[in-house]
Design an enzyme around this catalytic site. Structure first.
Site, PDB file in Angstrom:
ATOM      1  N   GLY A   1       0.819  -1.204   0.000  1.00  0.00           N
ATOM      2  CA  GLY A   1       0.000   0.000   0.000  1.00  0.00           C
ATOM      3  C   GLY A   1       0.850   1.250   0.000  1.00  0.00           C
ATOM      4  N   CYS A   2       0.250   2.336  -0.466  1.00  0.00           N
ATOM      5  CA  CYS A   2       0.875   3.655  -0.425  1.00  0.00           C
ATOM      6  C   CYS A   2      -0.217   4.640  -0.022  1.00  0.00           C
ATOM      7  CB  CYS A   2       1.508   4.011  -1.763  1.00  0.00           C
ATOM      8  SG  CYS A   2       0.338   4.114  -3.137  1.00  0.00           S
ATOM      9  N   LEU A   3      -0.184   5.847  -0.502  1.00  0.00           N
ATOM     10  CA  LEU A   3      -1.225   6.802  -0.144  1.00  0.00           C
ATOM     11  C   LEU A   3      -2.500   6.562  -0.945  1.00  0.00           C
ATOM     12  CD1 LEU A   3      -2.086   9.226   1.538  1.00  0.00           C
ATOM     13  CD2 LEU A   3      -1.219  10.692  -0.300  1.00  0.00           C
TER      14      LEU A   3
ATOM     15  N   TYR B   1      -3.661   4.129   1.655  1.00  0.00           N
ATOM     16  CA  TYR B   1      -3.867   4.565   3.036  1.00  0.00           C
ATOM     17  C   TYR B   1      -5.028   5.554   3.130  1.00  0.00           C
ATOM     18  CZ  TYR B   1      -2.765   6.506   7.652  1.00  0.00           C
ATOM     19  OH  TYR B   1      -2.827   6.928   8.964  1.00  0.00           O
TER      20      TYR B   1
END
Length: 151
Positions: free
Chosen positions: A105-107, A134
């Site tokens: 995951g990232c933003l 996120y």
């Protein structure tokens, strides 16, 4: 005249074949090969034992992250712009095995998709991208670990 058209068609086919063989990106490096799961499915996977790899920068991670998340930045934000972490796969290999089940995951889900492609290309077998990242996790009210507010 017909043989000229046939020769022209044959040459065109060979050019296309050569393009596909040598110039087209390898299919293993395609984001189409990555399973992207929505944030609800990602939550179920993480809570059932999958490892969560957060590829945001350290600064982003320190503002809030999933409990037990592993942070290995995929990109760095520099004065010159975004720069890929050239040691990303090596750093992930230090904290995850290639047989681990990993949700990346990232933003928002963009960097994590690119990171997941690199991990699959490096031989990691069970990698999934968390769509929405996120931001979607927080938007859905799922638990996060944030730094304590300073007094």
């Amino acid at each position: 005249m017909a043989s000229h058209r046939a020769l022209k068609w044959f040459c065109s086919c060979n050019v296309i074949a050569l393009f596909l063989l040598f110039l087209w990106p390898p299919l293993s490096g395609s984001s189409e090969a990555i399973a992207t799961v929505d944030v609800h499915a990602a939550k179920r996977l993480v809570y059932s034992g999958h490892r969560y790899l957060d590829v945001r920068t350290v600064e982003e991670f320190n503002k809030g992250h999933l409990e037990n998340a592993i942070n290995v930045p995929y990109l760095f934000f520099t004065p010159q712009g975004k720069e890929k972490n050239l040691k990303f796969v090596e750093q992930v290999s230090l904290v995850c095995d290639k047989d681990d089940h990993i949700v990346v995951g990232c933003l928002s889900g963009v960097r994590s998709l690119q990171a997941a492609v690199d991990l699959l290309d490096a031989g990691f077998k069970h990698v999934q991208n968390m769509g929405g990242g996120y931001a979607a996790w927080v938007e859905n009210g799922f638990a996060v670990k944030k730094p304590r507010e300073e007094l």
